[in-house]
Design a protein around this motif. Structure first.
Motif, PDB file in Angstrom:
ATOM      1  N   LEU A 359       0.830  -1.209   0.000  1.00  0.00           N
ATOM      2  CA  LEU A 359       0.000   0.000   0.000  1.00  0.00           C
ATOM      3  C   LEU A 359       0.863   1.257   0.000  1.00  0.00           C
ATOM      4  O   LEU A 359       0.518   2.256  -0.638  1.00  0.00           O
ATOM      5  N   ARG A 360       1.978   1.210   0.690  1.00  0.00           N
ATOM      6  CA  ARG A 360       2.881   2.367   0.679  1.00  0.00           C
ATOM      7  C   ARG A 360       3.495   2.551  -0.712  1.00  0.00           C
ATOM      8  O   ARG A 360       3.660   3.675  -1.192  1.00  0.00           O
ATOM      9  N   ARG A 361       3.797   1.430  -1.355  1.00  0.00           N
ATOM     10  CA  ARG A 361       4.337   1.523  -2.709  1.00  0.00           C
ATOM     11  C   ARG A 361       3.294   2.138  -3.643  1.00  0.00           C
ATOM     12  O   ARG A 361       3.622   2.942  -4.520  1.00  0.00           O
ATOM     13  N   TYR A 362       2.040   1.758  -3.446  1.00  0.00           N
ATOM     14  CA  TYR A 362       0.976   2.317  -4.273  1.00  0.00           C
ATOM     15  C   TYR A 362       0.871   3.824  -4.085  1.00  0.00           C
ATOM     16  O   TYR A 362       0.784   4.578  -5.066  1.00  0.00           O
ATOM     17  N   THR A 363       0.885   4.281  -2.860  1.00  0.00           N
ATOM     18  CA  THR A 363       0.753   5.724  -2.616  1.00  0.00           C
ATOM     19  C   THR A 363       1.951   6.499  -3.159  1.00  0.00           C
ATOM     20  O   THR A 363       1.803   7.639  -3.608  1.00  0.00           O
ATOM     21  N   ASP A 364       3.125   5.878  -3.156  1.00  0.00           N
ATOM     22  CA  ASP A 364       4.304   6.540  -3.721  1.00  0.00           C
ATOM     23  C   ASP A 364       4.192   6.663  -5.249  1.00  0.00           C
ATOM     24  O   ASP A 364       4.600   7.673  -5.833  1.00  0.00           O
ATOM     25  N   LEU A 365       3.631   5.626  -5.877  1.00  0.00           N
ATOM     26  CA  LEU A 365       3.542   5.604  -7.334  1.00  0.00           C
ATOM     27  C   LEU A 365       2.344   6.389  -7.872  1.00  0.00           C
ATOM     28  O   LEU A 365       2.351   6.816  -9.029  1.00  0.00           O
ATOM     29  N   ALA A 366       1.311   6.549  -7.048  1.00  0.00           N
ATOM     30  CA  ALA A 366       0.093   7.218  -7.511  1.00  0.00           C
ATOM     31  C   ALA A 366      -0.322   8.307  -6.525  1.00  0.00           C
ATOM     32  O   ALA A 366      -1.380   8.230  -5.906  1.00  0.00           O
ATOM     33  N   ASP A 370      -7.491   9.483  -6.471  1.00  0.00           N
ATOM     34  CA  ASP A 370      -8.528   9.877  -5.513  1.00  0.00           C
ATOM     35  C   ASP A 370      -8.459   9.105  -4.210  1.00  0.00           C
ATOM     36  O   ASP A 370      -8.831   9.628  -3.148  1.00  0.00           O
ATOM     37  N   ASP A 371      -7.999   7.852  -4.262  1.00  0.00           N
ATOM     38  CA  ASP A 371      -7.983   7.034  -3.047  1.00  0.00           C
ATOM     39  C   ASP A 371      -6.635   7.039  -2.333  1.00  0.00           C
ATOM     40  O   ASP A 371      -6.452   6.324  -1.345  1.00  0.00           O
ATOM     41  N   THR A 372      -5.696   7.826  -2.822  1.00  0.00           N
ATOM     42  CA  THR A 372      -4.354   7.821  -2.230  1.00  0.00           C
ATOM     43  C   THR A 372      -4.384   8.250  -0.760  1.00  0.00           C
ATOM     44  O   THR A 372      -3.730   7.636   0.105  1.00  0.00           O
ATOM     45  N   GLU A 373      -5.131   9.283  -0.453  1.00  0.00           N
ATOM     46  CA  GLU A 373      -5.197   9.768   0.925  1.00  0.00           C
ATOM     47  C   GLU A 373      -5.742   8.687   1.859  1.00  0.00           C
ATOM     48  O   GLU A 373      -5.257   8.526   2.989  1.00  0.00           O
ATOM     49  N   HIS A 374      -6.725   7.950   1.386  1.00  0.00           N
ATOM     50  CA  HIS A 374      -7.294   6.868   2.199  1.00  0.00           C
ATOM     51  C   HIS A 374      -6.224   5.834   2.539  1.00  0.00           C
ATOM     52  O   HIS A 374      -6.105   5.404   3.702  1.00  0.00           O
ATOM     53  N   PHE A 375      -5.449   5.423   1.536  1.00  0.00           N
ATOM     54  CA  PHE A 375      -4.437   4.400   1.791  1.00  0.00           C
ATOM     55  C   PHE A 375      -3.252   4.959   2.583  1.00  0.00           C
ATOM     56  O   PHE A 375      -2.605   4.213   3.340  1.00  0.00           O
ATOM     57  N   GLU A 376      -2.966   6.229   2.430  1.00  0.00           N
ATOM     58  CA  GLU A 376      -1.934   6.841   3.278  1.00  0.00           C
ATOM     59  C   GLU A 376      -2.345   6.776   4.744  1.00  0.00           C
ATOM     60  O   GLU A 376      -1.503   6.514   5.623  1.00  0.00           O
TER      61      GLU A 376
END
Length: 389
Positions: A359-366, A370-376
Motif C-alpha cells: 500500500l505504501r508503494r501504491y501511494t508513492d507511485l500514484a 482519488d484514493d491515495t489519501e485513504h491508503f496513506e
C-alpha cells in the motif's frame, strides 16, 4: 451522402473512438485490398474505418464510406479472412446503395424513424429495468451502450445501419457481395462461415440484448447455412494456402492482441467473466510478458471469487489473484494498481506487514489518485501499530 456526413459529425462527438494508429492503418490496408478499382476512383465515397471502444458486437457503415467496427467484434475475430468478411459485407452496403434503397421503400418510409426510435427506447427501458430488478448490472450496462448514441441522439442513418438492418434481401445481397470481394482479393472464403459461428458462441454468458453485427438480421444459424451453400456452388472460392498467408496471420495477431486484452477488461467490468477468461487465455499466449494481462487476470479471479458461493473456491481464486498481481509487479514494478490490489488482498488476510509494503508503494507511485489519501491513512495506522518499518 450529405446527410450521412452531417450525422457522422454528431456521432464522433459522442462516441468513444479506440485510439490505436497501428490498428487503424491495418484496417485501412484490408479495406484497400477489398476495394475494386472503380470504387477506389469514386471521389464521393472514401472508405475510412474507425474503431469504437465498445465490447458489444457491432459493425456498420455510412453511405459515404465511413465504416465503424466495435472492439467487441474485432476481439472475436480469429484471422484476417474473418475480418475481411465483416468489412466486405459493410462495403457492399455502401457500394450497392442499400441505405438509399431501403429508405425508398414505401413501407419503410411510412414507418419512419420516429416510430422505430420510440419502439427502441421502450424496449431498452423495459429490458434495462428487468436487468436492474434482477441485480444484473453487467447486462444493464451492455444494454445502455445500445441506446445512448444512436437512439438518444436520433441518428437515423446509424440506427438503420447498426440496429435495425436493411431487411433480409439486402443483407443477403451484402453477404454475397462480401463473399465476392473476398474471392477477388485472394482471401480464403472458407473462413466466412466461421464469423457467424463466432457470433453464435456466447461462451456460456446469459443472453443479452445488445446491438451486434447482423443482430436484427436473419438468424445467424441461417447465415451459416447460407454461406456454406454459397461455398458449395462456388468451388473456385475454395483456395489452397496462398503465398504470404502465414505473414497475414502473424500480422493479424500482432495488431489485434491489444484489442482482445482491452475487450477482456471491459467484459470483466460488465460481469461477462467467461468471455473475459477466454479472451485473456487467448491473448496471454500472444503477450506473456505484458503486465496488464496478468493484472487483468488478477481482477478476473477476484470477480470470480465474489461470484462463487463456495468458501474453498473463493480462497483458491483469491490466491490465484495474488499470484497474478505478483507477476504483474515482477514484470513492471512501476505500475501502481497491482500494488494496490495486492495490498488489499494481504490486508484482508491479516498479513499486515506485507500489506503495508504494497500500500505504501501504491501511494508513492500514484500520489494524485482519488484514493491515495485513504491508503496513506491506512499506512500511518499500520506504522503506529508497528507493522511498517
Amino acid at each position: 451522402w450529405k446527410a450521412s456526413r452531417e450525422e457522422e459529425e454528431k456521432l464522433l462527438a459522442n462516441v468513444k473512438v479506440y485510439d490505436d494508429p497501428l490498428l487503424d492503418s491495418y484496417l485501412q490496408q484490408v479495406v484497400s485490398r477489398l476495394n475494386p478499382p472503380g470504387m477506389a476512383a469514386n471521389r464521393e465515397i472514401r472508405y475510412r474505418v474507425r474503431v469504437v471502444a465498445d465490447p458489444t458486437l457491432n459493425a456498420f457503415a455510412y453511405p459515404h464510406g465511413s465504416i465503424y467496427v466495435h472492439t467487441g467484434l474485432l476481439a472475436r475475430m480469429e484471422n484476417e479472412d474473418e475480418l475481411a468478411t465483416v468489412l466486405g459485407h459493410e462495403m457492399t452496403h455502401v457500394e450497392n446503395r442499400h441505405m438509399l434503397r431501403y429508405h425508398r421503400g414505401e413501407q419503410n418510409r411510412q414507418v419512419g424513424f420516429a416510430v422505430a426510435t420510440l419502439a427502441a427506447v421502450v424496449v431498452l427501458a423495459v429490458a434495462e429495468g428487468k436487468a436492474l430488478d434482477h441485480g444484473d448490472w453487467g447486462t444493464a450496462e451492455a444494454i445502455d451502450t445500445l441506446g445512448q448514441v444512436v437512439v438518444e441522439l436520433g441518428l437515423e442513418l446509424a440506427f438503420t445501419a447498426s440496429v435495425n438492418g436493411y431487411g433480409r434481401d439486402l443483407e443477403t445481397e451484402a453477404d454475397e457481395g462480401g463473399f465476392r470481394k473476398l474471392t477477388a482479393a485472394g482471401y480464403d472464403l472458407r473462413q466466412a462461415p466461421k464469423v457467424y459461428q463466432v457470433l453464435l458462441d456466447d461462451h456460456g454468458e446469459p443472453k443479452q440484448m445488445e446491438a451486434f453485427f447482423f443482430g436484427s438480421h436473419p438468424r445467424l444459424s441461417e447465415r451459416v447455412e447460407d454461406s456454406r451453400k454459397y461455398l458449395a456452388i462456388h468451388p473456385v472460392a475454395n483456395v489452397s494456402r496462398r503465398e504470404g498467408e502465414r505473414e497475414d496471420e502473424d500480422r493479424f495477431a500482432r495488431v489485434l492482441r491489444p484489442v482482445v486484452r482491452d475487450d477482456a477488461k471491459a467484459n470483466i467490468a460488465l460481469g461477462r467473466l467467461n468471455l473475459a477468461e477466454s479472451e485473456l487465455d487467448r491473448v496471454r499466449a500472444l503477450m506473456p510478458g505484458d503486465p496488464e494481462i496478468h493484472f487483468l487476470r488478477g481482477q478476473l479471479r477476484l470477480a470470480q471469487a465474489a461470484a462463487d458461493p463456495d468458501r474453498g473456491n473463493q480462497r483458491q481464486l483469491r490466491r490465484e489473484a495474488e499470484d497474478a498481481f505478483l507477476k504483474s509487479i515482477e514484470l513492471d514494478p512501476r505500475r501502481p494498481d497491482p500494488h494496490r490490489e495486492l495490498g488489499i488482498l494481504l490486508y484482508d488476510r491479516n498479513q499486515l506487514a506485507d500489506a503495508c509494503v504494497q500500500l505504501r508503494r501504491y501511494t508513492d507511485l500514484a500520489p494524485d489518485e482519488d484514493d491515495t489519501e485513504h491508503f496513506e491513512d491506512r499506512v500511518r495506522e499500520l506504522q503506529r501499530e508497528g507493522y511498517c518499518r
